[in-house]
Design a protein around this motif. Sequence first.
Motif, mmCIF file in Angstrom:
data_model
loop_
_atom_site.group_PDB
_atom_site.id
_atom_site.type_symbol
_atom_site.label_atom_id
_atom_site.label_comp_id
_atom_site.label_asym_id
_atom_site.label_seq_id
_atom_site.Cartn_x
_atom_site.Cartn_y
_atom_site.Cartn_z
ATOM 1 N N GLN A 1 8.176 45.672 -68.681
ATOM 2 C CA GLN A 1 9.120 45.747 -69.789
ATOM 3 C C GLN A 1 10.338 44.892 -69.466
ATOM 4 O O GLN A 1 10.767 44.813 -68.297
ATOM 5 C CB GLN A 1 9.532 47.204 -70.019
ATOM 6 C CG GLN A 1 9.963 47.519 -71.431
ATOM 7 C CD GLN A 1 9.968 49.018 -71.697
ATOM 8 O OE1 GLN A 1 9.561 49.812 -70.851
ATOM 9 N NE2 GLN A 1 10.408 49.410 -72.883
ATOM 10 N N PHE A 2 10.868 44.227 -70.479
ATOM 11 C CA PHE A 2 12.077 43.430 -70.285
ATOM 12 C C PHE A 2 13.287 44.349 -70.153
ATOM 13 O O PHE A 2 13.388 45.380 -70.830
ATOM 14 C CB PHE A 2 12.294 42.481 -71.471
ATOM 15 C CG PHE A 2 11.361 41.304 -71.495
ATOM 16 C CD1 PHE A 2 11.622 40.183 -70.701
ATOM 17 C CD2 PHE A 2 10.222 41.314 -72.297
ATOM 18 C CE1 PHE A 2 10.764 39.097 -70.717
ATOM 19 C CE2 PHE A 2 9.361 40.224 -72.321
ATOM 20 C CZ PHE A 2 9.621 39.121 -71.527
ATOM 21 N N VAL A 3 14.209 43.955 -69.285
ATOM 22 C CA VAL A 3 15.465 44.688 -69.083
ATOM 23 C C VAL A 3 16.604 43.689 -69.168
ATOM 24 O O VAL A 3 16.540 42.612 -68.568
ATOM 25 C CB VAL A 3 15.506 45.392 -67.714
ATOM 26 C CG1 VAL A 3 16.821 46.158 -67.541
ATOM 27 C CG2 VAL A 3 14.328 46.334 -67.557
ATOM 28 N N ALA A 4 17.648 44.044 -69.914
ATOM 29 C CA ALA A 4 18.813 43.163 -70.062
ATOM 30 C C ALA A 4 20.006 44.003 -70.511
ATOM 31 O O ALA A 4 19.892 45.224 -70.696
ATOM 32 C CB ALA A 4 18.529 42.062 -71.067
ATOM 33 N N PHE B 1 16.218 48.785 -71.688
ATOM 34 C CA PHE B 1 14.946 48.125 -71.954
ATOM 35 C C PHE B 1 15.035 47.388 -73.278
ATOM 36 O O PHE B 1 15.644 47.858 -74.233
ATOM 37 C CB PHE B 1 13.810 49.150 -72.007
ATOM 38 C CG PHE B 1 13.469 49.736 -70.669
ATOM 39 C CD1 PHE B 1 12.847 48.968 -69.701
ATOM 40 C CD2 PHE B 1 13.764 51.064 -70.376
ATOM 41 C CE1 PHE B 1 12.528 49.506 -68.461
ATOM 42 C CE2 PHE B 1 13.446 51.612 -69.153
ATOM 43 C CZ PHE B 1 12.830 50.830 -68.182
ATOM 44 N N ASP B 2 14.423 46.224 -73.323
ATOM 45 C CA ASP B 2 14.400 45.420 -74.552
ATOM 46 C C ASP B 2 12.966 45.397 -75.080
ATOM 47 O O ASP B 2 12.082 44.762 -74.496
ATOM 48 C CB ASP B 2 14.863 43.994 -74.251
ATOM 49 C CG ASP B 2 14.934 43.135 -75.511
ATOM 50 O OD1 ASP B 2 16.014 43.061 -76.114
ATOM 51 O OD2 ASP B 2 13.893 42.552 -75.871
ATOM 52 N N GLY B 3 12.725 46.095 -76.179
ATOM 53 C CA GLY B 3 11.398 46.109 -76.778
ATOM 54 C C GLY B 3 10.440 47.037 -76.054
ATOM 55 O O GLY B 3 10.795 47.714 -75.088
ATOM 56 N N ASP B 4 9.214 47.070 -76.533
ATOM 57 C CA ASP B 4 8.176 47.920 -75.963
ATOM 58 C C ASP B 4 7.572 47.283 -74.717
ATOM 59 O O ASP B 4 7.700 46.071 -74.508
ATOM 60 C CB ASP B 4 7.071 48.163 -76.997
ATOM 61 C CG ASP B 4 7.577 48.927 -78.209
ATOM 62 O OD1 ASP B 4 8.469 49.783 -78.030
ATOM 63 O OD2 ASP B 4 7.097 48.645 -79.332
#
Length: 518
Positions: free
Chosen positions: A116-119, A200-203
């Motif tokens: 999962q993307f993290v930002a 988290f960014d998105g699923d």
Amino acid sequence: MFHALRSIVSAGALLVALAGAAAADSELRFATEAGYPPFNERAPPSGKITGWEIDLGMAMCAKMNRKCEFVAQEWDGMIPGLLSHRFDGIFSSMTITAERKRKIDFTDPYYKTTAQFVAKKNLRIDRSAEDLGGLQIGATPGTTQCYLSKHYPEAKVRIYQTTQNLFLDLQSGRVDAILSEPVLAKFGLIRQNPAADFAFDGDPVQDPDCFGEGVGIGVRKDDAALRAALNHALAAVRADGTYHRLTVKYFGSDIFGNSPLRETETAPSGAVTDGSAESVLRSSGMLNDVMAYSPYLLKGLGLTIALSLVSILLTVALGLITASARLWGRHWLQRLAGVYTTVARGIPDLVSMLLLYFGGQVLLNRIGALTGLWSYVGLSQFTAGVLAIGFIFGAYMSETFRGAYLSIPYGMIEAGVAVGMTRKKLFSRIIWPQLVRYALPGFTNIWLTLMKSTALVSVIGLEDIVYSGFAAGRATRQPFTFMLVALFAYLALTILSDVGLRVLERRYARGVVRGVGR
């Protein structure tokens, strides 16, 4: 001098003879990264390897009625170490992929993985663009790197060998976002830095080609019996509720089970106990963290000192042997000594260490299989470190000894022979005192450089002061603090060594008239 050389050669031969011992027991050894909390990590005060995977592995070993041990191994050495029989399996969140299955086998998956993307919450990642909106993305080798390369070929991707460095660079702003395993990011980054406002960014992303069939235990292809036993044990701990109990203990709920990995929505305070992942990750301050890990760090410092002392013995032995060969040996022996010094000084220290550790054991066992002299020899990390360091610095030491001997006025040796001195007395009264005096400055430089070079053994998993500091830094998310501890430890050893060797140098310089300005 020749009697002294004979003694040193005997000591060196004994050291080499202790290079390995036959593995005779039935204990299973599993490799783990010991730096991937909450799955596996080092816990204070002893630096014991703990984590969800460790507890799961021990429960499985109990089902098999086998004694098991988890050993630390850097990620890049996992598969080479397994193939060279350094351990029996890889229990370290290794994803089952087609590429890895060409080299090793895997058990059934013990959990499914994704990423999962993290930002920062206010950052928008354009996941519809092949370059992810031009953002700098961080990832680790393997699954996440594969996913980014396949789905976002134009993205600016920076690869990190450890998740610790990945998280640190996101915190420092060197990357805009990262792609990481959700559970690891949740417990190791987001919850540890609430003020940073990471989210988290998105699923979670999915791709069977990159994330494979799940995470399994790696075993050698010729070890089908162990693979079957581990599969049976895994099924048993699932059936009796042990698996569910351990996941709740570490993550607050059974986030794995037979379903794909998903982020934990709730994790009650105190769900993780007994010194496991979350309690270790909750930093209690720089000084408190150092004190908590001080026994582990002191143990690493002791190993560094022991490694340095044993290595310098081998270095001196090889230096004297090689110098003697170049000074008095036959022509072919001089040529052989020259080849050794050229090769040893031409190969980088790290390359020598890795070749000896991973390749040396394979070579030894192939020789044993061909000759029938032994069935298995294990080359320990300590022995591999000593042999690699001694091999490299022995070449430099030989030039120090050769130069020191050539600096002795030959007239003194002739005078000793003329008055009827025996070879032993000639060595002890004339050659040795001056050899030491001329060699001490070069010896000091080699010793100090050798002592610092012992830090290289951390790459093969030997728990010296550098490895101990790095492991503690990963567990507490304070790598800078613990690297400073290692820095001051080496600085203290250097100062003490320098003072002691200068005293020795002054002792052997008694009666020597120094020139102006010296």
